[in-house]
Design an enzyme around this catalytic site. Sequence first.
Site, PDB file in Angstrom:
ATOM      1  N   HIS A  51     -10.178   1.532   1.456  1.00 20.75           N
ATOM      2  CA  HIS A  51      -9.251   0.491   2.436  1.00 20.75           C
ATOM      3  C   HIS A  51     -10.046   0.410   4.162  1.00 20.75           C
ATOM      4  CE1 HIS A  51      -7.871  -2.920   3.954  1.00 20.75           C
ATOM      5  NE2 HIS A  51      -6.579  -2.654   2.578  1.00 20.75           N
ATOM      6  N   GLU A  88     -11.627  -3.964  -2.060  1.00 23.85           N
ATOM      7  CA  GLU A  88     -11.089  -2.961  -2.569  1.00 23.85           C
ATOM      8  C   GLU A  88     -10.250  -3.487  -3.579  1.00 23.85           C
ATOM      9  OE1 GLU A  88      -7.037  -3.284  -0.596  1.00 23.85           O
ATOM     10  OE2 GLU A  88      -7.881  -4.852   0.463  1.00 23.85           O
ATOM     11  N   HIS A 141       0.510  -1.249  -0.708  1.00 25.98           N
ATOM     12  CA  HIS A 141       0.007   0.252  -0.163  1.00 25.98           C
ATOM     13  C   HIS A 141       0.584   1.625   0.382  1.00 25.98           C
ATOM     14  CE1 HIS A 141      -3.096  -2.230   0.258  1.00 25.98           C
ATOM     15  NE2 HIS A 141      -3.351  -2.568   1.137  1.00 25.98           N
TER      16      HIS A 141
END
Length: 381
Positions: free
Chosen positions: A202, A340, A131
């Site tokens: 998220h 996601e 991420h």
Amino acid sequence: MKKALSIFAIALLLVSCGPKKKEVKLIDATNFNKVIDGKSVSLYTMHNGFLTMQVTNYGGRIVALWMPDQRGSYEDIVLGYDHIDKYINNSGERYLGAVVGRCANRISSATFTLNNVEYQLPKNDGENTLHGGLVGADKMVWDVVSANDTMITMHTLFANGLDGFPGNLDVTMSYTLTNDNQLQVRYAATSDAPTLCNFSHHSFFNLKGEGNGTILDHELQINSRYMTIVDEHLIPTGKFCGVKETPFDFREKHTIGERIGADDEQLRNAKGYDQNWIIDKTDPKAYAWNATLTEPKSGREMQVWSDQVGLQFYSGNFFNGKCTGKCGKPLAYREGLALETQFFPDAINHESLAPKPILNPGEEYHQLCIYKFAVLPKGKK
């Protein structure tokens, strides 16, 4: 800019029919007043008469999202914390409600090559990058461009070299609550040098409400016939497999817990569900239905739509109950899930995974992800 609802607006949202029905309980906005790296952090409240949402510009996070059930009783259906300090000094799940990027998901061995130049990234997930790295979108204070009762727009600049990525990446994103109970998430970005660009949202959802138990009895349907195979480190191998006759076949509704304990290598690698599904559509850029999540007892339902090629479904396998959420209860094992929308994980390092999350100068990155909320009539599934 409005950071709290007016007394009149709150009155419209509170449930008044009987003491057993739960009402919307707003987080005190002063809990989020803080200056970080010279930038002001605040908490903003939006509502559309059905949904009530609170957002902080620290990491572009959705902190709270309230919706009713079949009885008109409200619950906060995303996991989060009630104070900014709990996000900053967090010992539990890092990405609650946040924007993730500049490259969402995992990059193997924390390296990638672009135009014959190899870039080394920080390792924040074993030997891999997750991420965006050590800073990432979730730890940045976004500038609030505008905010009103139904929409907030934020902007930030990822500097060249931040977390090892090339290019100054200029990003604008927004959350919008629509009259037909959609939560629209939009991203737009440009770069002055070739770089990676792959943002995702998220939030961890529990349609029972935060702290009200497992998500294993939620029903899930995913518009996908294929998934990307991962190794023991959750890195794609570059190969695909069909979901038919596997625990990953959600083409029809299944409860999440129905097959999560099956003797399957992919489930063992991820300690549950934490894989990428390839969305069924003929045009990779087309806007399409991705998934539907239903909580049968409350009747709450959420559909996911996007213009992305992949959907990462994560079943909260690493929550351990050591951190306490907004409701005062532990964030326990498999009591939240993430859906996601994004490019395929580690696509930059696999010839077989396309399209690539590459953004060149003169191009524009755009993404639209929509969560559609509804309450099913009693007796309907």
